[in-house]
Each structure stands twice: as C-alpha cells, then as structure tokens.
Design a protein around this motif. Structure first.
Motif, mmCIF file in Angstrom:
data_model
loop_
_atom_site.group_PDB
_atom_site.id
_atom_site.type_symbol
_atom_site.label_atom_id
_atom_site.label_comp_id
_atom_site.label_asym_id
_atom_site.label_seq_id
_atom_site.Cartn_x
_atom_site.Cartn_y
_atom_site.Cartn_z
ATOM 1 N N ALA A 1 0.833 -1.209 0.000
ATOM 2 C CA ALA A 1 0.000 0.000 0.000
ATOM 3 C C ALA A 1 0.860 1.248 0.000
ATOM 4 N N VAL A 2 1.916 1.227 0.803
ATOM 5 C CA VAL A 2 2.801 2.387 0.851
ATOM 6 C C VAL A 2 3.559 2.523 -0.456
ATOM 7 N N ALA A 3 3.944 1.398 -1.013
ATOM 8 C CA ALA A 3 4.656 1.441 -2.290
ATOM 9 C C ALA A 3 3.777 2.083 -3.356
ATOM 10 N N LYS A 4 2.473 1.754 -3.319
ATOM 11 C CA LYS A 4 1.543 2.335 -4.280
ATOM 12 C C LYS A 4 1.442 3.834 -4.086
ATOM 13 N N GLU A 5 1.349 4.264 -2.801
ATOM 14 C CA GLU A 5 1.281 5.698 -2.516
ATOM 15 C C GLU A 5 2.521 6.397 -3.047
ATOM 16 N N LYS A 6 3.666 5.757 -2.845
ATOM 17 C CA LYS A 6 4.916 6.378 -3.286
ATOM 18 C C LYS A 6 4.952 6.475 -4.805
ATOM 19 N N ALA A 7 4.423 5.440 -5.475
ATOM 20 C CA ALA A 7 4.441 5.454 -6.931
ATOM 21 C C ALA A 7 3.564 6.572 -7.474
ATOM 22 N N GLU A 8 2.469 6.818 -6.756
ATOM 23 C CA GLU A 8 1.565 7.866 -7.210
ATOM 24 C C GLU A 8 2.137 9.259 -6.938
ATOM 25 N N ILE B 1 13.078 -4.702 3.579
ATOM 26 C CA ILE B 1 13.288 -6.107 3.912
ATOM 27 C C ILE B 1 12.041 -6.695 4.575
ATOM 28 N N ALA B 2 11.475 -5.977 5.534
ATOM 29 C CA ALA B 2 10.301 -6.467 6.246
ATOM 30 C C ALA B 2 9.098 -6.591 5.324
ATOM 31 N N ALA B 3 9.025 -5.701 4.334
ATOM 32 C CA ALA B 3 7.901 -5.729 3.402
ATOM 33 C C ALA B 3 7.896 -7.006 2.573
ATOM 34 N N LYS B 4 9.076 -7.538 2.291
ATOM 35 C CA LYS B 4 9.173 -8.759 1.480
ATOM 36 C C LYS B 4 8.466 -9.924 2.162
ATOM 37 N N SER B 5 8.570 -9.981 3.482
ATOM 38 C CA SER B 5 7.959 -11.081 4.230
ATOM 39 C C SER B 5 6.681 -10.650 4.958
ATOM 40 N N ASN B 6 6.298 -9.398 4.756
ATOM 41 C CA ASN B 6 5.125 -8.825 5.422
ATOM 42 C C ASN B 6 5.205 -9.019 6.937
ATOM 43 N N ASP B 7 6.398 -8.764 7.471
ATOM 44 C CA ASP B 7 6.627 -8.842 8.911
ATOM 45 C C ASP B 7 6.113 -7.556 9.551
ATOM 46 N N GLN B 8 4.910 -7.633 10.113
ATOM 47 C CA GLN B 8 4.250 -6.435 10.619
ATOM 48 C C GLN B 8 5.029 -5.749 11.741
ATOM 49 N N ALA B 9 5.617 -6.530 12.616
ATOM 50 C CA ALA B 9 6.363 -5.934 13.729
ATOM 51 C C ALA B 9 7.562 -5.145 13.222
ATOM 52 N N LYS B 10 8.309 -5.712 12.270
ATOM 53 C CA LYS B 10 9.487 -5.011 11.742
ATOM 54 C C LYS B 10 9.090 -3.836 10.857
ATOM 55 N N ILE B 11 7.979 -3.989 10.143
ATOM 56 C CA ILE B 11 7.481 -2.856 9.356
ATOM 57 C C ILE B 11 7.153 -1.701 10.299
ATOM 58 N N SER B 12 6.500 -2.028 11.395
ATOM 59 C CA SER B 12 6.147 -0.999 12.371
ATOM 60 C C SER B 12 7.389 -0.310 12.931
ATOM 61 N N ASP B 13 8.413 -1.110 13.285
ATOM 62 C CA ASP B 13 9.660 -0.533 13.802
ATOM 63 C C ASP B 13 10.313 0.370 12.762
ATOM 64 N N ALA B 14 10.273 -0.069 11.497
ATOM 65 C CA ALA B 14 10.904 0.701 10.429
ATOM 66 C C ALA B 14 10.189 2.036 10.213
ATOM 67 N N VAL B 15 8.876 1.996 10.203
ATOM 68 C CA VAL B 15 8.098 3.224 10.036
ATOM 69 C C VAL B 15 8.351 4.172 11.205
ATOM 70 N N ASP B 16 8.363 3.614 12.418
ATOM 71 C CA ASP B 16 8.666 4.434 13.594
ATOM 72 C C ASP B 16 10.033 5.095 13.452
ATOM 73 N N GLY B 17 10.996 4.316 12.955
ATOM 74 C CA GLY B 17 12.354 4.842 12.801
ATOM 75 C C GLY B 17 12.441 5.945 11.766
ATOM 76 N N MET B 18 11.763 5.769 10.641
ATOM 77 C CA MET B 18 11.781 6.804 9.596
ATOM 78 C C MET B 18 11.174 8.101 10.109
#
Length: 417
Positions: free
Chosen positions: A26-33, A93-110
């Motif tokens: 979903a985020v990738a789509k937003e970025k593409a747009e 990396i987390a998006a490849k495996s749809n690891d929600q916890a790591k995605i959350s950590d990554a978003v928090d970090g950004m």
C-alpha cells in the motif's frame, strides 16, 4: 435489543473492523503515485557499508543476510540521515515477508529520524496508525492517524479508522465528530457515504448514550439510505434515548407505519393497544395490515383477536358520529374538540376532513400547537401535499421538532423496501 443486533453486530465494519495486511504494498503504491524528489543522504561509513551490504543481499533474495546487515546499520546509526536510511532499508526487507512488527519498527524509525520527506510523512503516519491499531495500541494509533489527518490525507479509510480508534480509546464524542468530518469530506468530493459508516457511528453514539449525535446520524443515514429497516432502527433508537409521552410515542409509531417500518408482533401490539379504543378505525386498520403482512395472527383468545373485535365493533358507530362531532367542534369556543375529531378522521384516512379540523383547532386555540402541527403535517403528507406538510412541520418547536425533521426527511426520501 434488536437495534444492537442489526446495527452494531450485523454491520460489516468498514470503519476498521478488518485486519490490516499488505501494508508495504500500500505504501509502495502511494509512493508510486506521489514520487518523492531524489535526495542525497550523508551517511556515516559504518552505516553506508552495512546498508549497501543489506541492499545487495536483498537483491539476491538472501533475506537472512539482508536482515543481519540492516541490523548492523541500525545499531551503528547516530545521525538523522543514518537512522532514516537504515530504517528505510529495514522497511524494504520487512515488506518482502510482510513482517508487521518489523514494518512498524521501520516506520517508527523513519518518522523519528525527523528527515522523512514531507510528501512521505502522511503515508507513514497512516501506516503507523494502522499497524498500531492492529496491535491494539489505541493511544498510538489515534495519535498517528490524527497526524495523517492534520497533514492532509485524503484517504477515507484513515478517517474511518481514526473514528474506530477514538471509540475504542473511550472517546465516543470525539469519534462522532471525526466521523461527521469524514462524511462531510466524502460528500464534498461527490462520493457516496457508505451505509456502514452511518451504522457504526450510530452504534457508537447509541452505546455512549449521546442522543443529539445519534439523532443527527440517523437523520443523515435516512436521507441517504431510506430503507424501511433503517427507518425502524432509527426511530426505535431515537425513542430509546428520549423520554416520550404517550401522544408523542403514538405519533412516532404513526411515522413508523407510514415508512413501513413496523416489524413483528411487538410493534403491532404496542400500536394497536394505543389506539383501538380511542381511534377504533386506526386500530382496526393497523391490525389488518399486520395480518396481511403475516406479523399478526387473530388466534381465538389472543389479545390481537380481542383488540380487533373491539375496534371492529366500534367502527360503524364511531364513523356515524363524526359528521355531528365535526359540526359541534366548529361551533366550539376552543379547538380541543376539533383536534379530537380531526384525530379520528386521520385514523380513518379521511385526510381532507382531518386537515380542515386541525386548522380549525389551531385557529380557535386552547390546544398544544406543536402536537396539532405534527398531526396536520402528517395528514398533509399522506394527502400528497408535500410543500404544505413541510410548512406545518417547520412551525414545530420543542421536543417534537425532532420528529418533524424525521417527517421532512421522509417527504424528500420516502422509505424504500
């Protein structure tokens, strides 16, 4: 109560009830747009080398090595640029495996880095809020989604989920305010508001015993979705949150009947009991409608059979008295007898005579003008005189003004099957 079962439980909660998966695409789509302008980041050597190793491993499909390298980058990150870039790669990396916890950590970090591009922040906060909601962290979810709204998101799902987050955080009034803001934006954009939005909002307002909010939402719902079931749920809900006297409750049930919203033995029994002696014509016709609809059975010895027989046995004499009662009412010093006779005519469906006598009652006075205008409006509405009916309803003040508004909504959007 039936309202809760049909509304709160039966509604498919478009307001965030479904699990959130596939956040990364979903985020990738937003970025593409909305592609961000290229930006250079000044990375420290350890982070630059670890990030490069992580991206190379990711390109080869070696997730384990990529994760190990990005973990090294995150540990070595000291500057805002370091933290943002390392978190961005962690996100990939987390998006490849749809690891929600790591995605959350990554978003928090950004976001915590403070250097996320402005055009990316609204999407990041939206994802942060959705992930926090899934993790049942309502405080974090509400804060993130509110920030996405503040930054100008146009995604209706963000507004919808923020409504749910506020409701689950114990802030029903704020949830309703946000929902009404979202509804206004949806309509301003020329888009139809989903029925489920109204349903969820009504459930929140009703559960929190917020009568004004419940009334507004049910009225908006009926204007957009005037199904007979919706009319029943809306009017029953309104009644549950207000103390109605017998006359007001009867007039509410008259609107339910008009909107074909009477359902089951209980509705027909309550209505018939209120009118079968005083207005036998109305009582008999209501019971006959219940029988025709398969919701009333005139079983020997039943209360329905008793009321039907009592009302039916009084109709002929009652109708025969109306002409003389009408004449006497017009000669009376006050409008009370005119109002009572008009009520009888209304029950028999003689709307022209009812309208005439309601106007006499208003002219002579000595009656409650709000009650008379309610019933005058009903008679005019049933006679097909829409504009005159609206004019009568518009004169009503006090508690009955709410019922008048429901009637005016009905005039513009008659109940659909």
């Amino acid at each position: 109560m039936k309202f809760v079962s049909t509304m709160a439980l039966g509604v498919a909660l478009a307001l965030g009830g479904a699990a959130i998966v596939g956040v990364a695409p979903a985020v990738a789509k937003e970025k593409a747009e909305k592609p961000a302008k290229a930006k250079s980041y000044n990375l420290s050597k350890p982070v630059r080398e670890a990030v490069a190793a992580a991206q190379a491993a990711l390109a080869k499909g070696d997730a384990a090595t990529a994760q190990a390298s990005v973990s090294t980058a995150l540990a070595a990150a000291t500057t805002p640029d370091d933290k943002y870039v390392a978190s961005s790669v962690q996100y990939e990396i987390a998006a490849k495996s749809n690891d929600q916890a790591k995605i959350s950590d990554a978003v928090d970090g950004m976001l915590a880095s403070g250097v996320a591009p402005a055009d990316q922040q609204v999407q990041l906060y939206a994802v942060q809020g959705k992930l926090a909601y899934n993790a049942k962290n309502m405080a974090k979810s509400e804060q993130a989604l509110q920030q996405a709204v503040t930054l100008g998101t146009t995604d209706p799902d963000v507004y919808a989920l923020l409504v749910e987050a506020k409701a689950r955080a114990g802030k029903p009034a704020e949830a309703i305010t946000m929902l009404e803001t979202s509804i206004a934006k949806q309509k301003a954009a020329g888009q139809k508001v989903p029925s489920e939005w109204y349903g969820r909002g009504i459930a929140i307002a009703y559960g929190a015993k917020l009568p004004n909010e419940t009334e507004r939402l049910t009225q908006a719902w009926l204007a957009d979705y005037p199904a007979s079931n919706n009319w029943r749920d809306s009017l029953i809900t309104y009644r549950d949150l207000h103390k109605l006297d017998a006359d007001y409750n009867l007039d509410l049930m008259r609107l339910m009947r008009t909107a074909k919203a009477l359902k089951g033995e209980r509705d027909y029994s309550e209505y018939a009991e209120a009118v079968y002696l005083k207005y036998p014509g109305e009582g008999k016709s209501v019971l006959d409608e219940g029988v025709a609809a398969g919701m009333v059975k005139l079983t020997a010895g039943s209360n329905f059979k008793f009321m039907s027989d009592q009302a039916g046995g009084r109709v002929a004499a009652d109708k025969a008295d109306l002409a003389s009662a009408s004449k006497a009412a017009k000669a009376s010093a006050t409008g009370k007898s005119a109002a009572a006779t008009a009520d009888s005519y209304l029950g028999y469906g003689d709307y022209a005579s009812a309208i005439d006598l309601y106007n006499v009652a208003l002219q002579k006075g000595g009656v409650d003008a709000n009650t008379i205008n309610t019933r005058l409006g009903m008679a005019l509405a049933k006679a097909g005189r829409k504009d005159e009916a609206k004019a009568a309803f518009a004169k009503i003040t006090g508690p009955r003004a709410s019922l008048a508004k429901y009637w005016m909504i009905y005039l513009d959007a008659p109940a659909a099957a």
